[in-house]
Design a protein around this motif. Structure first.
Motif, PDB file in Angstrom:
ATOM      1  N   ASN A   1       0.855  -1.188   0.000  1.00  0.00           N
ATOM      2  CA  ASN A   1       0.000   0.000   0.000  1.00  0.00           C
ATOM      3  C   ASN A   1       0.895   1.244   0.000  1.00  0.00           C
ATOM      4  O   ASN A   1       1.557   1.527   1.005  1.00  0.00           O
ATOM      5  CB  ASN A   1      -0.905  -0.027   1.229  1.00  0.00           C
ATOM      6  CG  ASN A   1      -1.803   1.175   1.329  1.00  0.00           C
ATOM      7  OD1 ASN A   1      -1.430   2.285   0.972  1.00  0.00           O
ATOM      8  ND2 ASN A   1      -2.996   0.971   1.855  1.00  0.00           N
ATOM      9  N   PRO A   2       0.923   2.012  -1.096  1.00  0.00           N
ATOM     10  CA  PRO A   2       1.835   3.162  -1.174  1.00  0.00           C
ATOM     11  C   PRO A   2       1.602   4.208  -0.084  1.00  0.00           C
ATOM     12  O   PRO A   2       2.560   4.802   0.410  1.00  0.00           O
ATOM     13  CB  PRO A   2       1.573   3.763  -2.555  1.00  0.00           C
ATOM     14  CG  PRO A   2       0.684   2.824  -3.277  1.00  0.00           C
ATOM     15  CD  PRO A   2       0.144   1.831  -2.304  1.00  0.00           C
ATOM     16  N   ASN A   3       0.361   4.429   0.300  1.00  0.00           N
ATOM     17  CA  ASN A   3       0.085   5.421   1.354  1.00  0.00           C
ATOM     18  C   ASN A   3       0.650   4.965   2.694  1.00  0.00           C
ATOM     19  O   ASN A   3       1.206   5.765   3.453  1.00  0.00           O
ATOM     20  CB  ASN A   3      -1.414   5.676   1.474  1.00  0.00           C
ATOM     21  CG  ASN A   3      -1.973   6.344   0.233  1.00  0.00           C
ATOM     22  OD1 ASN A   3      -1.295   7.119  -0.425  1.00  0.00           O
ATOM     23  ND2 ASN A   3      -3.218   6.029  -0.084  1.00  0.00           N
ATOM     24  N   LEU A   4       0.507   3.688   2.976  1.00  0.00           N
ATOM     25  CA  LEU A   4       1.034   3.139   4.225  1.00  0.00           C
ATOM     26  C   LEU A   4       2.561   3.142   4.227  1.00  0.00           C
ATOM     27  O   LEU A   4       3.187   3.492   5.234  1.00  0.00           O
ATOM     28  CB  LEU A   4       0.484   1.730   4.425  1.00  0.00           C
ATOM     29  CG  LEU A   4       0.515   1.146   5.819  1.00  0.00           C
ATOM     30  CD1 LEU A   4      -0.019   2.108   6.867  1.00  0.00           C
ATOM     31  CD2 LEU A   4      -0.281  -0.144   5.848  1.00  0.00           C
ATOM     32  N   VAL A   5       3.142   2.802   3.105  1.00  0.00           N
ATOM     33  CA  VAL A   5       4.608   2.822   2.985  1.00  0.00           C
ATOM     34  C   VAL A   5       5.132   4.244   3.170  1.00  0.00           C
ATOM     35  O   VAL A   5       6.136   4.461   3.854  1.00  0.00           O
ATOM     36  CB  VAL A   5       5.069   2.221   1.642  1.00  0.00           C
ATOM     37  CG1 VAL A   5       6.561   2.445   1.420  1.00  0.00           C
ATOM     38  CG2 VAL A   5       4.753   0.735   1.593  1.00  0.00           C
ATOM     39  N   ASP A   6       4.442   5.235   2.596  1.00  0.00           N
ATOM     40  CA  ASP A   6       4.850   6.632   2.785  1.00  0.00           C
ATOM     41  C   ASP A   6       4.794   7.022   4.255  1.00  0.00           C
ATOM     42  O   ASP A   6       5.690   7.712   4.761  1.00  0.00           O
ATOM     43  CB  ASP A   6       3.963   7.579   1.968  1.00  0.00           C
ATOM     44  CG  ASP A   6       4.251   7.519   0.474  1.00  0.00           C
ATOM     45  OD1 ASP A   6       5.292   6.947   0.076  1.00  0.00           O
ATOM     46  OD2 ASP A   6       3.417   8.041  -0.300  1.00  0.00           O
ATOM     47  N   MET A   7       3.738   6.584   4.958  1.00  0.00           N
ATOM     48  CA  MET A   7       3.607   6.908   6.380  1.00  0.00           C
ATOM     49  C   MET A   7       4.735   6.255   7.183  1.00  0.00           C
ATOM     50  O   MET A   7       5.351   6.890   8.051  1.00  0.00           O
ATOM     51  CB  MET A   7       2.248   6.440   6.904  1.00  0.00           C
ATOM     52  CG  MET A   7       1.985   6.839   8.342  1.00  0.00           C
ATOM     53  SD  MET A   7       0.388   6.273   8.968  1.00  0.00           S
ATOM     54  CE  MET A   7      -0.704   7.378   8.101  1.00  0.00           C
ATOM     55  N   VAL A   8       5.034   4.998   6.893  1.00  0.00           N
ATOM     56  CA  VAL A   8       6.120   4.297   7.579  1.00  0.00           C
ATOM     57  C   VAL A   8       7.452   4.994   7.293  1.00  0.00           C
ATOM     58  O   VAL A   8       8.234   5.260   8.214  1.00  0.00           O
ATOM     59  CB  VAL A   8       6.169   2.809   7.159  1.00  0.00           C
ATOM     60  CG1 VAL A   8       7.453   2.142   7.629  1.00  0.00           C
ATOM     61  CG2 VAL A   8       4.948   2.067   7.703  1.00  0.00           C
ATOM     62  N   ASP A   9       7.707   5.313   6.024  1.00  0.00           N
ATOM     63  CA  ASP A   9       8.967   5.989   5.671  1.00  0.00           C
ATOM     64  C   ASP A   9       9.103   7.337   6.369  1.00  0.00           C
ATOM     65  O   ASP A   9      10.194   7.718   6.791  1.00  0.00           O
ATOM     66  CB  ASP A   9       9.081   6.161   4.156  1.00  0.00           C
ATOM     67  CG  ASP A   9       9.403   4.851   3.444  1.00  0.00           C
ATOM     68  OD1 ASP A   9       9.872   3.901   4.106  1.00  0.00           O
ATOM     69  OD2 ASP A   9       9.178   4.786   2.219  1.00  0.00           O
ATOM     70  N   GLU A  10       7.998   8.055   6.522  1.00  0.00           N
ATOM     71  CA  GLU A  10       8.030   9.337   7.225  1.00  0.00           C
ATOM     72  C   GLU A  10       8.391   9.139   8.702  1.00  0.00           C
ATOM     73  O   GLU A  10       9.176   9.891   9.263  1.00  0.00           O
ATOM     74  CB  GLU A  10       6.676  10.031   7.108  1.00  0.00           C
ATOM     75  CG  GLU A  10       6.671  11.439   7.673  1.00  0.00           C
ATOM     76  CD  GLU A  10       5.345  12.140   7.446  1.00  0.00           C
ATOM     77  OE1 GLU A  10       4.943  12.887   8.362  1.00  0.00           O
ATOM     78  OE2 GLU A  10       4.719  11.955   6.379  1.00  0.00           O
ATOM     79  N   CYS A  11       7.842   8.101   9.299  1.00  0.00           N
ATOM     80  CA  CYS A  11       8.151   7.813  10.709  1.00  0.00           C
ATOM     81  C   CYS A  11       9.595   7.358  10.896  1.00  0.00           C
ATOM     82  O   CYS A  11      10.193   7.603  11.939  1.00  0.00           O
ATOM     83  CB  CYS A  11       7.213   6.741  11.251  1.00  0.00           C
ATOM     84  SG  CYS A  11       5.494   7.275  11.404  1.00  0.00           S
ATOM     85  N   LEU A  12      10.146   6.704   9.882  1.00  0.00           N
ATOM     86  CA  LEU A  12      11.521   6.183   9.974  1.00  0.00           C
ATOM     87  C   LEU A  12      12.575   7.184   9.524  1.00  0.00           C
ATOM     88  O   LEU A  12      13.756   6.979   9.762  1.00  0.00           O
ATOM     89  CB  LEU A  12      11.655   4.911   9.151  1.00  0.00           C
ATOM     90  CG  LEU A  12      10.804   3.714   9.576  1.00  0.00           C
ATOM     91  CD1 LEU A  12      11.109   2.518   8.694  1.00  0.00           C
ATOM     92  CD2 LEU A  12      10.983   3.377  11.035  1.00  0.00           C
ATOM     93  N   ALA A  13      12.161   8.277   8.888  1.00  0.00           N
ATOM     94  CA  ALA A  13      13.107   9.276   8.403  1.00  0.00           C
ATOM     95  C   ALA A  13      13.887   9.865   9.579  1.00  0.00           C
ATOM     96  O   ALA A  13      13.320  10.143  10.637  1.00  0.00           O
ATOM     97  CB  ALA A  13      12.378  10.387   7.653  1.00  0.00           C
ATOM     98  N   PRO A  14      15.197  10.047   9.410  1.00  0.00           N
ATOM     99  CA  PRO A  14      15.984  10.632  10.496  1.00  0.00           C
ATOM    100  C   PRO A  14      15.487  12.011  10.879  1.00  0.00           C
ATOM    101  O   PRO A  14      15.110  12.804  10.019  1.00  0.00           O
ATOM    102  CB  PRO A  14      17.404  10.715   9.918  1.00  0.00           C
ATOM    103  CG  PRO A  14      17.390   9.887   8.694  1.00  0.00           C
ATOM    104  CD  PRO A  14      15.972   9.782   8.219  1.00  0.00           C
ATOM    105  N   SER A  15      15.484  12.288  12.166  1.00  0.00           N
ATOM    106  CA  SER A  15      15.069  13.618  12.617  1.00  0.00           C
ATOM    107  C   SER A  15      16.237  14.584  12.490  1.00  0.00           C
ATOM    108  O   SER A  15      17.390  14.183  12.415  1.00  0.00           O
ATOM    109  CB  SER A  15      14.573  13.558  14.064  1.00  0.00           C
ATOM    110  OG  SER A  15      15.639  13.205  14.913  1.00  0.00           O
ATOM    111  N   LEU A  16      15.933  15.854  12.504  1.00  0.00           N
ATOM    112  CA  LEU A  16      16.982  16.877  12.358  1.00  0.00           C
ATOM    113  C   LEU A  16      17.296  17.524  13.690  1.00  0.00           C
ATOM    114  O   LEU A  16      17.492  18.715  13.793  1.00  0.00           O
ATOM    115  CB  LEU A  16      16.506  17.940  11.354  1.00  0.00           C
ATOM    116  CG  LEU A  16      16.177  17.415   9.964  1.00  0.00           C
ATOM    117  CD1 LEU A  16      15.573  18.508   9.102  1.00  0.00           C
ATOM    118  CD2 LEU A  16      17.420  16.837   9.308  1.00  0.00           C
ATOM    119  N   GLU A  17      17.353  16.710  14.745  1.00  0.00           N
ATOM    120  CA  GLU A  17      17.646  17.250  16.090  1.00  0.00           C
ATOM    121  C   GLU A  17      19.065  17.728  16.183  1.00  0.00           C
ATOM    122  O   GLU A  17      19.978  17.143  15.746  1.00  0.00           O
ATOM    123  CB  GLU A  17      17.415  16.172  17.156  1.00  0.00           C
ATOM    124  CG  GLU A  17      15.970  15.834  17.329  1.00  0.00           C
ATOM    125  CD  GLU A  17      15.782  14.781  18.389  1.00  0.00           C
ATOM    126  OE1 GLU A  17      16.599  14.672  19.317  1.00  0.00           O
ATOM    127  OE2 GLU A  17      14.785  14.063  18.312  1.00  0.00           O
TER     128      GLU A  17
END
Length: 156
Positions: A140-156
């Motif tokens: 599911n592309p929408n679900l994959v996008d959501m997962v990728d957003e959650c896994l993206a490195p933060s800019l802390e």
């Protein structure tokens, strides 16, 4: 991000310490894997509803990770912030995908909701540990996008 938050004001905790390893490590060496290393992989995953990490929300803790390196088995138990968290399955999927990307393929990963912390705990656990359901979710592309957003490195 989700428009209607089930838990609009979650309790946010301070991070306990700095990561021991680089959490973005895509390949693992031949060394043994331990609880702390798994925690370091997972701690900075972002919550799908809030601008906080799963560690900061105490959704994932070091004590909730079991590793049997000899049997190549990892169990991660997570605690949703509220009993009716609509994102519990997405959070579990994020945990699974992160470990799929970081651990050698010999590892069997078991993702579970902490007993008694979610209204549909059995259904969530079943979804998160069924290979076909996980594979379907990752198509599911929408679900994959959501997962990728959650896994993206933060800019802390």
């Amino acid at each position: 991000m989700v428009s209607e938050l089930i838990n609009a004001n979650p309790i946010v905790y301070e991070k306990e310490r700095q990561a021991r390893i680089a959490p973005s490590t895509a390949e693992h060496s031949a060394e043994t894997i331990d609880q702390l290393e798994i925690f370091d992989y997972l701690r900075d995953i972002k919550d799908p509803e809030h601008p906080y990490s799963l560690e900061e929300l105490k959704v994932i803790t070091e004590d909730a990770i079991e590793v049997d390196d000899k049997r190549s088995h990892v169990r991660v138990t997570f605690t949703p912030t509220v009993e009716h968290c609509s994102m519990a399955t997405v959070i579990g999927l994020c945990l699974r995908v992160k470990l799929m990307r970081c651990l050698p393929s010999r590892y069997k990963v078991d993702i579970r909701v902490e007993p008694g912390t979610h209204a549909t705990e059995a259904a969530v656990n079943k979804q998160l540990n069924d290979k076909e359901r996980v594979a379907a979710a990752l198509e599911n592309p929408n679900l994959v996008d959501m997962v990728d957003e959650c896994l993206a490195p933060s800019l802390e």
